[in-house]
Design a protein around this motif. Structure first.
Motif, PDB file in Angstrom:
ATOM      1  N   LYS B 388       0.837  -1.210   0.000  1.00  0.00           N
ATOM      2  CA  LYS B 388       0.000   0.000   0.000  1.00  0.00           C
ATOM      3  C   LYS B 388       0.870   1.258   0.000  1.00  0.00           C
ATOM      4  CE  LYS B 388      -4.036  -1.514   2.546  1.00  0.00           C
ATOM      5  NZ  LYS B 388      -4.357  -1.719   3.956  1.00  0.00           N
ATOM      6  N   SER B 389       1.953   1.190   0.787  1.00  0.00           N
ATOM      7  CA  SER B 389       2.840   2.354   0.846  1.00  0.00           C
ATOM      8  C   SER B 389       3.546   2.550  -0.488  1.00  0.00           C
ATOM      9  CB  SER B 389       3.884   2.173   1.950  1.00  0.00           C
ATOM     10  OG  SER B 389       3.254   1.930   3.169  1.00  0.00           O
ATOM     11  N   TYR B 392       1.139   4.137  -2.803  1.00  0.00           N
ATOM     12  CA  TYR B 392       0.926   5.546  -2.440  1.00  0.00           C
ATOM     13  C   TYR B 392       2.044   6.419  -3.017  1.00  0.00           C
ATOM     14  CZ  TYR B 392      -0.185   9.636   0.429  1.00  0.00           C
ATOM     15  OH  TYR B 392      -0.511  10.902   0.857  1.00  0.00           O
ATOM     16  N   LEU B 393       3.281   5.938  -2.867  1.00  0.00           N
ATOM     17  CA  LEU B 393       4.409   6.720  -3.395  1.00  0.00           C
ATOM     18  C   LEU B 393       4.371   6.765  -4.921  1.00  0.00           C
ATOM     19  CD1 LEU B 393       7.290   5.611  -1.000  1.00  0.00           C
ATOM     20  CD2 LEU B 393       6.044   7.764  -0.996  1.00  0.00           C
ATOM     21  N   ILE B 398       6.594   8.670  -7.808  1.00  0.00           N
ATOM     22  CA  ILE B 398       7.843   7.986  -7.494  1.00  0.00           C
ATOM     23  C   ILE B 398       7.819   6.597  -8.142  1.00  0.00           C
ATOM     24  CG2 ILE B 398       9.372   7.281  -5.592  1.00  0.00           C
ATOM     25  CD1 ILE B 398       8.587  10.212  -5.316  1.00  0.00           C
ATOM     26  N   GLU B 400       8.694   2.591  -8.817  1.00  0.00           N
ATOM     27  CA  GLU B 400       8.614   1.532  -7.824  1.00  0.00           C
ATOM     28  C   GLU B 400       9.945   1.263  -7.112  1.00  0.00           C
ATOM     29  OE1 GLU B 400       6.787  -2.157  -9.095  1.00  0.00           O
ATOM     30  OE2 GLU B 400       7.573  -3.164  -7.310  1.00  0.00           O
ATOM     31  N   MET B 406      13.182   4.172  -0.826  1.00  0.00           N
ATOM     32  CA  MET B 406      12.774   5.210   0.126  1.00  0.00           C
ATOM     33  C   MET B 406      12.170   4.590   1.383  1.00  0.00           C
ATOM     34  SD  MET B 406      10.998   8.258  -2.080  1.00  0.00           S
ATOM     35  CE  MET B 406      10.204   9.181  -0.789  1.00  0.00           C
ATOM     36  N   LEU B 407      11.327   3.593   1.174  1.00  0.00           N
ATOM     37  CA  LEU B 407      10.648   2.978   2.321  1.00  0.00           C
ATOM     38  C   LEU B 407      11.623   2.180   3.182  1.00  0.00           C
ATOM     39  CD1 LEU B 407       7.353   1.867   0.559  1.00  0.00           C
ATOM     40  CD2 LEU B 407       7.588   3.662   2.284  1.00  0.00           C
ATOM     41  N   ALA B 410      13.530   4.706   5.023  1.00  0.00           N
ATOM     42  CA  ALA B 410      12.681   5.328   6.037  1.00  0.00           C
ATOM     43  C   ALA B 410      12.514   4.408   7.255  1.00  0.00           C
ATOM     44  CB  ALA B 410      11.312   5.665   5.449  1.00  0.00           C
ATOM     45  N   ASN B 413      15.652   4.733   9.032  1.00  0.00           N
ATOM     46  CA  ASN B 413      15.925   6.109   9.453  1.00  0.00           C
ATOM     47  C   ASN B 413      15.153   6.503  10.701  1.00  0.00           C
ATOM     48  OD1 ASN B 413      17.245   8.609   9.034  1.00  0.00           O
ATOM     49  ND2 ASN B 413      15.348   9.462   8.225  1.00  0.00           N
ATOM     50  N   GLU B 414      14.057   5.822  10.934  1.00  0.00           N
ATOM     51  CA  GLU B 414      13.284   6.114  12.135  1.00  0.00           C
ATOM     52  C   GLU B 414      14.143   5.932  13.389  1.00  0.00           C
ATOM     53  OE1 GLU B 414       8.789   5.286  13.582  1.00  0.00           O
ATOM     54  OE2 GLU B 414       9.771   3.715  12.446  1.00  0.00           O
ATOM     55  N   GLY B 440      17.353   7.120  -5.295  1.00  0.00           N
ATOM     56  CA  GLY B 440      16.061   7.637  -4.851  1.00  0.00           C
ATOM     57  C   GLY B 440      16.076   8.195  -3.440  1.00  0.00           C
ATOM     58  N   VAL B 441      17.196   8.053  -2.766  1.00  0.00           N
ATOM     59  CA  VAL B 441      17.269   8.654  -1.430  1.00  0.00           C
ATOM     60  C   VAL B 441      18.265   9.812  -1.506  1.00  0.00           C
ATOM     61  CG1 VAL B 441      17.778   8.289   0.997  1.00  0.00           C
ATOM     62  CG2 VAL B 441      16.714   6.470  -0.335  1.00  0.00           C
ATOM     63  N   GLU B 442      17.749  11.010  -1.518  1.00  0.00           N
ATOM     64  CA  GLU B 442      18.582  12.196  -1.703  1.00  0.00           C
ATOM     65  C   GLU B 442      18.937  12.757  -0.337  1.00  0.00           C
ATOM     66  OE1 GLU B 442      19.567  13.254  -4.675  1.00  0.00           O
ATOM     67  OE2 GLU B 442      18.311  11.890  -5.873  1.00  0.00           O
ATOM     68  N   TRP B 445      18.098  16.256   0.755  1.00  0.00           N
ATOM     69  CA  TRP B 445      16.699  16.633   0.992  1.00  0.00           C
ATOM     70  C   TRP B 445      16.245  16.247   2.395  1.00  0.00           C
ATOM     71  CZ3 TRP B 445      14.024  14.282  -3.978  1.00  0.00           C
ATOM     72  CH2 TRP B 445      14.565  14.895  -5.116  1.00  0.00           C
TER      73      TRP B 445
END
Lengths: 253, 446
Positions: B388-389, B392-393, B398, B400, B406-407, B410, B413-414, B440-442, B445
């Motif tokens: 689902k995430s 959504y992206l 974005i 795949e 990114m996910l 993420a 990264n939490e 895809g991970v900048e 940013w």
């Protein structure tokens, strides 16, 4: 802008949409109403390219291209935006990061350079104000711990920044109190333009008090059973869905 | 049945012993003796032991590692350390104790302007100059017989750090213990004692890095004693070489109202095991965080034990694992609530993300509750990225693959975002980005 012809869609062996015909021209607002299980959300998912749906018949043409051949992200970069009924929480990715990644993906798709960091911040802050959001939201993880209203507002914020051509609002009014509904509606209205179209999927007429549609369609049992102007929504509200459902021949109750 | 290298270590011990610090201290000799006899009898732990059931360390026993015996012979290793490389790992704005191949280096350490009464001393020096300070603590937070690695560490340690923060002292800067391995096949064995007295505030950072790509064995045991109302935040960044073997144990005793926060970043090593055990006093709090990132054939084992001994204590635990290729991650979390520990509030979580079909996560939360008025919970997940995430992206332009990256980022990264020290945060972030696909991970940013 968007032309749906005789669209049949199944999930597994189960037909959900059974011959949808709909044409949306630039600048128009269409409302699609219908009872639960009528196929409203399926239609929005199919348009945005979610997997798990099989198109068994018919076609969807967007800006003279076959939409069904495009990956979801290509549709998005080409200007289709789905405001989710249930926006997904993405811990660890900040709102502002996602906005920047999305905007730059669109720019890259159109052969433009990445957005300037300062311009981007100015743009985002302007839109945040417009939607009466706290700037702190930008730095929080996408939708994480947001209330229902905040999530919907966040969807509209994304929409305002990405400036899509075709906006699909899937039950955007659900879970909103009246104040939040007004803010969201103001946000949508501010985005109305002659070259931007909207599809509003909704169960209730309430949203349509704030965002006036040009056309109202009633979806039941996977087909559009009635189309008309804004007055149709009021009539529906009064008479209930059984009125139109009963209109449809050949469907078992 | 001890394997050959284990019996070689034991056979060589009598010749080695006179070189180890603290020879003149009978209490320490006793500790070393207990460690040696345990290790002679059992060697390193085996999967037959319940708390090692997912981790087979026999690869360590197939190699023979050798300790660097004294400070003089460390000199060439120190010369070989590139200052700019060191700068990358030594935190600015901190007091930094540097241990190279198991020995303290005064040249590389930065210990200027320590507040009066605060002691940050090498273990070897402390055993000479301050033995009475150490005796009440060394070997008290963990028994030398705990398991083969602690036994080995107790008998073989060559150096380490003694830290003492006196009552009411609030340290303005963190103390970093920077462990560096520079040689192939070296045995780096260090022992730390950290005593933070009543109402103190201390931040401790343990870093493990290597200036070699080769295999070596690093074992480090840290005993922590947190006095009443003390606050200790302890970060561990384990970024050993890809071929290294690592055992790190942190054993904590918390007096009443003491707060202990631990962040365990387990990134390096071919085979690494980390123990975090804490004994909670009345109304004390512990917060254990962990992130293990495994690629290739890495095996990363994390073992936590939270002992609720007294009433009203709070424990929180969140461990996350990301495992790719053929990597294997292990989480064993034990929470023990003693009969006397009424009103305990404990929550343990472990989440694992598997990025390949060959990756494996073994997770075993254990709650042992002997009190009847407690609030304890645990949750465990092992899974893949949420579809689902990803959709959504994708619906937000974005592609795949980028969405997956990114996910994944993420998810990890939490845990990185919990780091309160900017310079450490950036270093850990760099490590995470280095270990996983960055497409895809900048970073700029973030």
């Amino acid at each position: 802008m968007l032309k749906i012809e005789n669209l049949h869609v199944s999930v597994g062996d189960k037909p959900i949409l059974k011959g949808i015909n709909l044409e949306i021209k630039a600048g128009e607002i269409h409302a699609i109403m219908g009872p639960n299980g009528s196929g409203k959300s399926t239609l929005s998912h199919v348009l945005s390219g979610k997997s798990g749906y099989e198109i068994t018949q018919g076609s969807v043409t967007y800006q003279a291209k076959d939409l069904t051949e495009m990956a979801p992200e290509i549709r998005a970069r080409e200007g289709i935006f789905l405001a989710f009924q249930y926006p997904v929480e993405i811990p660890g990715v900040s709102n502002i990061y996602l906005l920047k990644a999305a905007l730059n993906a669109i720019r890259k798709h159109h052969g433009q350079p990445e957005v300037d960091a300062m311009d981007f911040l100015t743009l985002v802050k302007h839109k945040v104000k417009l939607l009466e959001m706290d700037e702190k939201f930008l730095y929080r993880a996408v939708n994480e711990g947001f209330s229902g209203g905040e999530k919907k507002r966040n969807e509209i914020l994304q929409m305002a920044i990405l400036e899509p051509k075709l906006c699909i609002l899937d039950e955007t009014d659900s879970g909103l109190d009246i104040d939040a509904l007004k803010v969201v509606a103001d946000g949508v209205n501010s985005l109305r333009s002659p070259d931007r179209s909207f599809v509003m999927i909704t169960h209730y007429q309430r949203l349509l008090d704030y965002i006036k549609p040009d056309f109202v369609h009633v979806l039941a049992h996977g087909q559009i059973v009635k189309s008309g102007g804004p007055e149709l929504a009021l009539e529906l509200e009064e008479k209930g869905y059984s009125w139109v459902e009963g209109n449809q021949p050949g469907v078992a109750a | 049945m001890a394997l050959e290298s284990n019996s070689r270590y034991v056979a060589e011990y009598p010749a080695l012993a006179p070189e180890l610090p603290g020879q003149n201290l009978p209490w320490l000799q006793q500790l070393r003796k207990v460690g040696l006899s345990k290790f002679s009898a059992t060697g390193f732990p085996t999967p037959r032991e319940e708390e090692w059931r997912y981790t087979n360390v026999s690869a360590i026993e197939k190699k023979l590692f050798a300790p660097v015996l004294d400070f003089v012979s460390i000199q060439p290793d120190l010369q070989a350390i590139d200052p700019s490389w060191l700068k990358e790992h030594q935190l600015e704005e901190s007091w930094s104790v540097v241990l190279v191949n198991g020995h303290f280096s005064a040249e590389l350490s930065v210990l200027d302007d320590l507040p009066d009464g605060v002691k940050v001393v090498s273990m070897a020096a402390a055993l000479m100059a301050l033995p009475d300070w150490l005796q009440p603590y060394l070997g008290q937070a963990v028994q030398p017989g705990e398991h083969g690695f602690v036994a080995f560490n107790s008998a073989w340690f060559t150096d380490g750090v003694f830290i003492h923060v006196p009552t009411k002292q609030v340290l303005a800067k963190p103390i970093q213990i920077l462990n560096i391995a520079t040689q192939a096949d070296v045995l780096a064995t260090t022992r730390n004692v950290v005593v933070v007295d009543c109402s103190t505030e201390t931040t401790l950072i343990e870093t493990f890095v290597a200036a070699t790509d080769d295999a070596y064995l690093s074992t480090s045991v840290t005993e922590v004693f947190a006095g009443e109302n003390a606050t200790l935040t302890h970060y561990k960044l384990q970024a050993e070489s890809d071929k290294a073997f690592h055992f790190g144990g942190t054993y904590v005793k918390q007096a009443q109202y003491a707060r202990f926060t631990h962040h365990n970043f387990a990134f390096g090593g071919l085979l690494a095991r980390c123990d975090i055990h804490t004994d909670l006093g009345q109304a004390s709090e512990c917060d254990l965080n962990g992130l293990y990132l495994g690629v290739k054939r890495q095996h990363l084992d994390n073992h936590t034990r939270i002992n609720h001994l007294k009433p009203h204590a709070i424990s929180r635990e969140m461990y996350k694992g990301v495992l790719d290729d053929r990597a294997r991650g292990v989480f064993q979390g034990r929470v023990i609530v003693a009969e006397d520990a009424q009103k305990t509030d404990s929550q343990m979580n472990n989440r694992n993300l598997l990025l390949s079909n060959d990756a494996e996560a073994d997770t075993k939360p254990q709650l042992e509750i002997y009190a009847d008025d407690v609030k304890c919970g645990h949750g465990v997940t092992v899974g893949q990225l949420d579809e689902k995430s990803i959709f959504y992206l994708q619906s937000r332009c974005i592609d795949e693959e980028t969405a997956r990256n990114m996910l994944t980022f993420a998810f990890a990264n939490e845990m990185v975002d919990k780091i309160k020290i900017k310079s450490l945060h950036d270093k850990v972030l760099e490590q995470v980005l280095f270990r996983f696909p960055q497409e895809g991970v900048e970073k700029e940013w973030l």
